[in-house]
Design a protein around this motif. Sequence first.
Motif, PDB file in Angstrom:
ATOM      1  N   ASN A  47      23.148 -69.689  -2.181  1.00  0.00           N
ATOM      2  CA  ASN A  47      21.865 -69.440  -1.077  1.00  0.00           C
ATOM      3  C   ASN A  47      22.023 -68.720   0.036  1.00  0.00           C
ATOM      4  OD1 ASN A  47      20.502 -70.906  -3.639  1.00  0.00           O
ATOM      5  ND2 ASN A  47      21.241 -72.705  -2.744  1.00  0.00           N
ATOM      6  N   TYR A  48      23.014 -67.979   0.140  1.00  0.00           N
ATOM      7  CA  TYR A  48      23.058 -67.076   1.535  1.00  0.00           C
ATOM      8  C   TYR A  48      22.342 -65.837   0.980  1.00  0.00           C
ATOM      9  CZ  TYR A  48      26.373 -69.993   3.758  1.00  0.00           C
ATOM     10  OH  TYR A  48      27.439 -71.003   4.126  1.00  0.00           O
ATOM     11  N   GLN A  49      21.316 -65.487   2.059  1.00  0.00           N
ATOM     12  CA  GLN A  49      20.501 -64.277   2.002  1.00  0.00           C
ATOM     13  C   GLN A  49      21.453 -63.014   1.729  1.00  0.00           C
ATOM     14  OE1 GLN A  49      17.104 -64.214   4.257  1.00  0.00           O
ATOM     15  NE2 GLN A  49      16.435 -66.431   3.536  1.00  0.00           N
ATOM     16  N   GLU A  50      21.262 -62.026   0.988  1.00  0.00           N
ATOM     17  CA  GLU A  50      21.793 -60.776   0.899  1.00  0.00           C
ATOM     18  C   GLU A  50      22.184 -59.963   2.299  1.00  0.00           C
ATOM     19  OE1 GLU A  50      24.081 -57.722  -0.935  1.00  0.00           O
ATOM     20  OE2 GLU A  50      23.531 -59.694  -2.036  1.00  0.00           O
ATOM     21  N   LYS A  51      20.658 -60.188   3.022  1.00  0.00           N
ATOM     22  CA  LYS A  51      20.685 -59.555   4.240  1.00  0.00           C
ATOM     23  C   LYS A  51      21.615 -60.188   5.259  1.00  0.00           C
ATOM     24  CE  LYS A  51      16.669 -62.072   5.967  1.00  0.00           C
ATOM     25  NZ  LYS A  51      15.311 -62.006   6.411  1.00  0.00           N
ATOM     26  N   ASN A  52      22.052 -61.255   5.112  1.00  0.00           N
ATOM     27  CA  ASN A  52      22.769 -61.945   6.078  1.00  0.00           C
ATOM     28  C   ASN A  52      24.365 -61.865   6.136  1.00  0.00           C
ATOM     29  OD1 ASN A  52      20.625 -62.662   7.756  1.00  0.00           O
ATOM     30  ND2 ASN A  52      20.151 -64.579   6.316  1.00  0.00           N
ATOM     31  N   ILE A  53      24.715 -61.239   4.785  1.00  0.00           N
ATOM     32  CA  ILE A  53      26.010 -60.860   4.574  1.00  0.00           C
ATOM     33  C   ILE A  53      26.262 -59.371   5.028  1.00  0.00           C
ATOM     34  CG2 ILE A  53      27.816 -60.961   2.684  1.00  0.00           C
ATOM     35  CD1 ILE A  53      25.872 -62.651   0.951  1.00  0.00           C
ATOM     36  N   LEU A  54      27.306 -59.259   5.941  1.00  0.00           N
ATOM     37  CA  LEU A  54      27.841 -58.103   6.567  1.00  0.00           C
ATOM     38  C   LEU A  54      28.861 -57.790   5.827  1.00  0.00           C
ATOM     39  CD1 LEU A  54      26.950 -58.860  10.156  1.00  0.00           C
ATOM     40  CD2 LEU A  54      25.322 -57.837   8.546  1.00  0.00           C
ATOM     41  N   ALA A  55      29.091 -56.423   5.170  1.00  0.00           N
ATOM     42  CA  ALA A  55      30.502 -56.264   4.541  1.00  0.00           C
ATOM     43  C   ALA A  55      31.021 -55.227   4.930  1.00  0.00           C
ATOM     44  CB  ALA A  55      30.061 -56.328   2.865  1.00  0.00           C
ATOM     45  N   TYR A  56      32.222 -54.899   5.055  1.00  0.00           N
ATOM     46  CA  TYR A  56      32.794 -53.780   5.694  1.00  0.00           C
ATOM     47  C   TYR A  56      34.321 -53.545   4.795  1.00  0.00           C
ATOM     48  CZ  TYR A  56      29.568 -53.771   9.427  1.00  0.00           C
ATOM     49  OH  TYR A  56      28.266 -53.597  10.169  1.00  0.00           O
ATOM     50  N   THR A  57      34.620 -52.261   4.705  1.00  0.00           N
ATOM     51  CA  THR A  57      36.219 -52.198   4.060  1.00  0.00           C
ATOM     52  C   THR A  57      37.258 -52.190   5.061  1.00  0.00           C
ATOM     53  OG1 THR A  57      35.630 -49.857   4.132  1.00  0.00           O
ATOM     54  CG2 THR A  57      34.917 -50.979   2.066  1.00  0.00           C
ATOM     55  N   SER A  58      36.893 -52.056   6.469  1.00  0.00           N
ATOM     56  CA  SER A  58      37.970 -52.003   7.334  1.00  0.00           C
ATOM     57  C   SER A  58      37.568 -52.799   8.494  1.00  0.00           C
ATOM     58  CB  SER A  58      38.222 -50.699   7.911  1.00  0.00           C
ATOM     59  OG  SER A  58      37.583 -50.142   9.009  1.00  0.00           O
ATOM     60  N   ILE A  59      38.690 -53.457   9.170  1.00  0.00           N
ATOM     61  CA  ILE A  59      38.539 -54.283  10.507  1.00  0.00           C
ATOM     62  C   ILE A  59      37.769 -53.113  11.332  1.00  0.00           C
ATOM     63  CG2 ILE A  59      39.543 -55.376  12.049  1.00  0.00           C
ATOM     64  CD1 ILE A  59      41.381 -56.404   9.920  1.00  0.00           C
ATOM     65  N   GLN A  60      38.281 -52.187  11.495  1.00  0.00           N
ATOM     66  CA  GLN A  60      37.711 -51.263  12.551  1.00  0.00           C
ATOM     67  C   GLN A  60      36.205 -50.987  12.377  1.00  0.00           C
ATOM     68  OE1 GLN A  60      40.336 -50.647  10.720  1.00  0.00           O
ATOM     69  NE2 GLN A  60      42.212 -50.616  12.220  1.00  0.00           N
ATOM     70  N   ASP A  61      35.945 -50.682  11.128  1.00  0.00           N
ATOM     71  CA  ASP A  61      34.429 -50.512  10.816  1.00  0.00           C
ATOM     72  C   ASP A  61      33.855 -51.877  11.120  1.00  0.00           C
ATOM     73  OD1 ASP A  61      34.750 -48.009  10.239  1.00  0.00           O
ATOM     74  OD2 ASP A  61      34.719 -48.722   7.985  1.00  0.00           O
ATOM     75  N   ALA A  62      34.106 -53.114  10.914  1.00  0.00           N
ATOM     76  CA  ALA A  62      33.704 -54.471  11.278  1.00  0.00           C
ATOM     77  C   ALA A  62      33.248 -54.420  12.524  1.00  0.00           C
ATOM     78  CB  ALA A  62      34.496 -55.384  10.430  1.00  0.00           C
ATOM     79  N   ILE A  63      34.355 -54.390  13.461  1.00  0.00           N
ATOM     80  CA  ILE A  63      34.504 -54.445  14.703  1.00  0.00           C
ATOM     81  C   ILE A  63      33.223 -53.716  15.306  1.00  0.00           C
ATOM     82  CG2 ILE A  63      35.637 -54.177  16.945  1.00  0.00           C
ATOM     83  CD1 ILE A  63      38.176 -55.005  15.498  1.00  0.00           C
ATOM     84  N   ILE A  64      33.161 -52.375  15.020  1.00  0.00           N
ATOM     85  CA  ILE A  64      32.227 -51.451  15.614  1.00  0.00           C
ATOM     86  C   ILE A  64      30.824 -52.005  15.058  1.00  0.00           C
ATOM     87  CG2 ILE A  64      31.338 -48.864  15.360  1.00  0.00           C
ATOM     88  CD1 ILE A  64      34.321 -48.290  15.368  1.00  0.00           C
ATOM     89  N   GLY A  65      30.703 -52.309  13.650  1.00  0.00           N
ATOM     90  CA  GLY A  65      29.421 -52.366  13.321  1.00  0.00           C
ATOM     91  C   GLY A  65      28.646 -53.669  13.248  1.00  0.00           C
ATOM     92  N   ALA A  66      29.488 -54.865  13.341  1.00  0.00           N
ATOM     93  CA  ALA A  66      28.980 -56.259  13.377  1.00  0.00           C
ATOM     94  C   ALA A  66      28.434 -56.549  14.799  1.00  0.00           C
ATOM     95  CB  ALA A  66      30.161 -57.173  12.797  1.00  0.00           C
ATOM     96  N   THR A  67      27.340 -56.171  15.142  1.00  0.00           N
ATOM     97  CA  THR A  67      26.763 -56.496  16.589  1.00  0.00           C
ATOM     98  C   THR A  67      25.862 -57.562  16.536  1.00  0.00           C
ATOM     99  OG1 THR A  67      25.278 -54.813  16.295  1.00  0.00           O
ATOM    100  CG2 THR A  67      27.122 -54.101  17.356  1.00  0.00           C
ATOM    101  N   ASP A  68      25.395 -58.011  15.300  1.00  0.00           N
ATOM    102  CA  ASP A  68      24.752 -59.327  15.060  1.00  0.00           C
ATOM    103  C   ASP A  68      25.448 -60.490  15.121  1.00  0.00           C
ATOM    104  OD1 ASP A  68      22.555 -57.564  14.314  1.00  0.00           O
ATOM    105  OD2 ASP A  68      22.849 -57.501  12.250  1.00  0.00           O
ATOM    106  N   ASN A  69      24.518 -61.497  15.499  1.00  0.00           N
ATOM    107  CA  ASN A  69      25.108 -62.633  15.648  1.00  0.00           C
ATOM    108  C   ASN A  69      25.955 -63.099  14.165  1.00  0.00           C
ATOM    109  OD1 ASN A  69      24.369 -63.093  18.186  1.00  0.00           O
ATOM    110  ND2 ASN A  69      22.556 -63.774  17.518  1.00  0.00           N
ATOM    111  N   VAL A  70      27.335 -63.215  14.257  1.00  0.00           N
ATOM    112  CA  VAL A  70      28.060 -63.657  12.950  1.00  0.00           C
ATOM    113  C   VAL A  70      28.646 -64.773  13.247  1.00  0.00           C
ATOM    114  CG1 VAL A  70      30.173 -63.151  11.658  1.00  0.00           C
ATOM    115  CG2 VAL A  70      28.947 -61.170  12.878  1.00  0.00           C
ATOM    116  N   SER A  71      28.173 -65.871  12.101  1.00  0.00           N
ATOM    117  CA  SER A  71      28.810 -67.054  12.174  1.00  0.00           C
ATOM    118  C   SER A  71      30.216 -67.612  11.752  1.00  0.00           C
ATOM    119  CB  SER A  71      27.757 -67.962  11.363  1.00  0.00           C
ATOM    120  OG  SER A  71      26.491 -68.048  11.834  1.00  0.00           O
TER     121      SER A  71
END
Length: 84
Positions: A26-50
């Motif tokens: 029951n997690y909404q698809e729009k609330n799951i942020l997926a990246y293929t590298s740590i570098q991309d995740a660090i740059i792209g995950a600007t939203d509040n991550v739990s």
Amino acid sequence: MTEKILIVDEDENYLKILRKQLTGLNYQEKNILAYTSIQDAIIGATDNVSIILADFYSSKKDALQCFNALQECFPNIPVILLTN
């Protein structure tokens, strides 16, 4: 605030599996942020991550390097290291 989950894994198929499992919980698809590298995740995950789920062999680094990189950028967010 809506909980967001950050997933990091080099294997896109594994990312799809994790997404499917999380939406099944029951997690909404729009609330799951997926990246293929740590570098991309660090740059792209600007939203509040739990929480962060990360493959500890991403970007050919070992578990400790991955954990340290994520903790440095997201110091107050729990990190769960996975392997497949």
